[in-house]
Write a protein that holds these residues in place. Structure first.
Motif, PDB file in Angstrom:
ATOM      1  N   VAL A  96      42.260  37.184  33.811  1.00 49.37           N
ATOM      2  CA  VAL A  96      41.459  36.048  34.228  1.00 49.37           C
ATOM      3  C   VAL A  96      40.475  35.913  35.190  1.00 49.37           C
ATOM      4  CG1 VAL A  96      41.698  33.548  34.479  1.00 49.37           C
ATOM      5  CG2 VAL A  96      43.538  34.698  33.297  1.00 49.37           C
ATOM      6  N   PRO A  97      39.110  36.116  34.855  1.00 51.23           N
ATOM      7  CA  PRO A  97      38.284  36.140  36.217  1.00 51.23           C
ATOM      8  C   PRO A  97      37.966  35.126  37.049  1.00 51.23           C
ATOM      9  CG  PRO A  97      37.118  36.149  34.125  1.00 51.23           C
ATOM     10  CD  PRO A  97      38.553  36.007  33.828  1.00 51.23           C
TER      11      PRO A  97
ATOM     12  N   ILE B  94      29.569  33.296  51.244  1.00 51.64           N
ATOM     13  CA  ILE B  94      30.900  33.901  51.168  1.00 51.64           C
ATOM     14  C   ILE B  94      30.933  34.527  49.998  1.00 51.64           C
ATOM     15  CG2 ILE B  94      31.503  31.513  49.990  1.00 51.64           C
ATOM     16  CD1 ILE B  94      34.051  31.781  51.304  1.00 51.64           C
ATOM     17  N   VAL B  95      32.190  35.607  49.967  1.00 52.41           N
ATOM     18  CA  VAL B  95      32.515  36.275  48.977  1.00 52.41           C
ATOM     19  C   VAL B  95      33.549  35.295  48.128  1.00 52.41           C
ATOM     20  CG1 VAL B  95      33.913  38.370  47.998  1.00 52.41           C
ATOM     21  CG2 VAL B  95      32.192  38.504  49.967  1.00 52.41           C
ATOM     22  N   GLY B  96      33.231  34.808  47.057  1.00 51.45           N
ATOM     23  CA  GLY B  96      34.052  33.831  46.350  1.00 51.45           C
ATOM     24  C   GLY B  96      33.965  33.916  44.998  1.00 51.45           C
ATOM     25  N   ALA B  97      34.047  32.534  44.193  1.00 50.02           N
ATOM     26  CA  ALA B  97      34.398  32.598  42.841  1.00 50.02           C
ATOM     27  C   ALA B  97      32.882  33.316  42.143  1.00 50.02           C
ATOM     28  CB  ALA B  97      34.540  31.215  42.185  1.00 50.02           C
ATOM     29  N   GLN B  98      31.867  33.064  42.586  1.00 48.72           N
ATOM     30  CA  GLN B  98      30.636  33.671  42.283  1.00 48.72           C
ATOM     31  C   GLN B  98      30.738  35.150  42.215  1.00 48.72           C
ATOM     32  OE1 GLN B  98      26.833  32.165  42.749  1.00 48.72           O
ATOM     33  NE2 GLN B  98      27.576  29.841  43.280  1.00 48.72           N
ATOM     34  N   THR B  99      31.126  35.561  43.141  1.00 43.92           N
ATOM     35  CA  THR B  99      31.006  37.096  43.368  1.00 43.92           C
ATOM     36  C   THR B  99      32.195  37.777  42.328  1.00 43.92           C
ATOM     37  OG1 THR B  99      30.885  36.553  45.814  1.00 43.92           O
ATOM     38  CG2 THR B  99      31.347  38.751  45.150  1.00 43.92           C
ATOM     39  N   LEU B 100      33.295  37.259  42.423  1.00 51.11           N
ATOM     40  CA  LEU B 100      34.336  37.818  41.304  1.00 51.11           C
ATOM     41  C   LEU B 100      33.632  37.513  39.740  1.00 51.11           C
ATOM     42  CD1 LEU B 100      36.977  38.786  40.831  1.00 51.11           C
ATOM     43  CD2 LEU B 100      37.997  36.373  40.530  1.00 51.11           C
ATOM     44  N   ALA B 101      33.116  36.519  39.492  1.00 50.21           N
ATOM     45  CA  ALA B 101      32.417  36.475  38.167  1.00 50.21           C
ATOM     46  C   ALA B 101      31.385  37.348  38.069  1.00 50.21           C
ATOM     47  CB  ALA B 101      31.863  34.913  37.981  1.00 50.21           C
ATOM     48  N   ARG B 102      30.573  37.719  38.945  1.00 54.13           N
ATOM     49  CA  ARG B 102      29.447  38.743  38.622  1.00 54.13           C
ATOM     50  C   ARG B 102      29.824  40.094  38.609  1.00 54.13           C
ATOM     51  NH1 ARG B 102      23.909  36.452  41.127  1.00 54.13           N
ATOM     52  NH2 ARG B 102      24.111  34.420  40.686  1.00 54.13           N
ATOM     53  N   PHE B 103      31.013  40.523  39.560  1.00 52.12           N
ATOM     54  CA  PHE B 103      31.505  41.769  39.396  1.00 52.12           C
ATOM     55  C   PHE B 103      32.202  42.018  38.102  1.00 52.12           C
ATOM     56  CE2 PHE B 103      30.138  42.199  43.486  1.00 52.12           C
ATOM     57  CZ  PHE B 103      30.635  43.414  44.225  1.00 52.12           C
TER      58      PHE B 103
ATOM     59  N   GLU C 115      41.430  31.546  41.596  1.00 54.42           N
ATOM     60  CA  GLU C 115      42.742  30.948  41.707  1.00 54.42           C
ATOM     61  C   GLU C 115      43.698  31.759  40.545  1.00 54.42           C
ATOM     62  OE1 GLU C 115      43.835  28.271  42.901  1.00 54.42           O
ATOM     63  OE2 GLU C 115      41.851  27.833  43.741  1.00 54.42           O
ATOM     64  N   ASN C 116      43.262  32.385  39.335  1.00 53.18           N
ATOM     65  CA  ASN C 116      44.056  33.217  38.445  1.00 53.18           C
ATOM     66  C   ASN C 116      44.276  34.511  38.445  1.00 53.18           C
ATOM     67  OD1 ASN C 116      45.719  30.637  37.590  1.00 53.18           O
ATOM     68  ND2 ASN C 116      43.497  30.239  36.907  1.00 53.18           N
ATOM     69  N   ALA C 117      43.113  35.545  39.029  1.00 55.41           N
ATOM     70  CA  ALA C 117      42.728  36.697  38.881  1.00 55.41           C
ATOM     71  C   ALA C 117      44.081  37.340  39.426  1.00 55.41           C
ATOM     72  CB  ALA C 117      41.702  37.205  39.763  1.00 55.41           C
ATOM     73  N   TRP C 118      44.424  37.194  40.568  1.00 61.98           N
ATOM     74  CA  TRP C 118      45.677  38.055  41.034  1.00 61.98           C
ATOM     75  C   TRP C 118      46.876  37.663  40.216  1.00 61.98           C
ATOM     76  CZ3 TRP C 118      50.388  37.246  43.092  1.00 61.98           C
ATOM     77  CH2 TRP C 118      51.321  38.175  43.668  1.00 61.98           C
ATOM     78  N   ARG C 119      46.928  36.429  39.979  1.00 58.47           N
ATOM     79  CA  ARG C 119      48.286  35.977  39.239  1.00 58.47           C
ATOM     80  C   ARG C 119      48.393  36.646  37.912  1.00 58.47           C
ATOM     81  NH1 ARG C 119      47.960  29.390  40.345  1.00 58.47           N
ATOM     82  NH2 ARG C 119      48.251  29.559  42.551  1.00 58.47           N
ATOM     83  N   SER C 120      47.058  36.866  37.311  1.00 57.32           N
ATOM     84  CA  SER C 120      46.925  37.450  35.832  1.00 57.32           C
ATOM     85  C   SER C 120      47.530  38.997  35.979  1.00 57.32           C
ATOM     86  CB  SER C 120      45.733  37.257  35.403  1.00 57.32           C
ATOM     87  OG  SER C 120      44.677  37.897  35.986  1.00 57.32           O
TER      88      SER C 120
END
Length: 224
Positions: free
Chosen positions: A67-68, A183-192, A71-76
């Motif tokens: 789940v990208p 900040i490295v955050g939700a947009q960063t994760l989504a783009r990566f 909140e849920n990336a590490w949990r998934s």
């Protein structure tokens, strides 16, 4: 059963000539390990392709559970490793395969360089191979953030700082990768995630197709 299916498809699409053109290809004697021990160095390209296929298949399996979002990336990932049958094995294959494919590609590149296989008429294929190398490095870089743990987070912070130092395009590159400049955050994760799963694999497929077509037309390079 399989023969009947093949005959049924072949009768309608006529795939036999195409298949023979791909499969019935004479391999030079100098790349046969049974005749020359040094022929093993010619295996690195095939091994790179084999590991790449494993990376693609294991990555497709991982996307079924990943789940990208922050909140849920590490949990998934944790759920995949602890609750999904064979999930830890498949993720391990993808994790270690990312390193193995770089090693195999590096060895393949060394073989091509030291045996002079980049020279005329294979200069263009050499450039395509170098581009494949950079795409592979980018895949490893973008995939590193996806588990969203502390190590991945701070490694990405350093990566973005390095990207920012690139002359002329540094700021634009960082903005493209980071999204939010602060900040490295939700947009960063989504783009990566998008770059890792969609953009880079598409570029890899095109480059590998060109690479294989040129190998097919030019043949395997001779011995040193």
């Amino acid at each position: 059963m399989l023969q009947k299916m093949y005959d049924w498809i072949d009768e309608r699409v006529d795939i036999t000539p195409l298949w023979r053109d791909i499969a019935d290809h004479e391999v030079p004697e100098h790349v046969n390990p049974a005749h020359h021990f040094s022929a093993f160095v010619y295996c690195f390209g095939g091994l790179t392709f084999f590991v790449t296929v494993i990376q693609i298949l294991s990555g497709m399996f991982l996307t079924m559970y990943y789940v990208p979002d922050i909140e849920n990336a590490w949990r998934s990932v944790y759920y995949l490793q602890t609750q999904v049958q064979a999930g830890q094995i498949v993720r391990g294959m993808h994790h270690w395969g990312a390193s193995v494919v770089i090693v195999m590609l590096f060895l393949h590149t060394l073989r091509v360089f030291f045996q002079g296989a980049y020279k005329k008429p294979r200069e263009l294929n050499w450039m395509v191979g170098v581009l494949i190398f950079f795409v592979m490095l980018a895949l490893g870089l973008t995939g590193y953030l996806l588990p969203w743990d502390n190590k991945a987070y701070f490694a990405t912070v350093v990566t973005l700082q390095i990207a920012e130092q690139v002359p002329f395009i540094g700021e634009m590159a960082k903005t493209l990768l980071n999204g939010d400049p602060s900040i490295v955050g939700a947009q960063t994760l989504a783009r990566f995630f998008a770059i890792h799963v969609f953009f880079l694999p598409a570029a890899l497929f095109v480059l590998m197709a060109v690479h294989f077509i040129m190998i097919r037309k030019q043949g395997i390079s001779g011995p040193l």
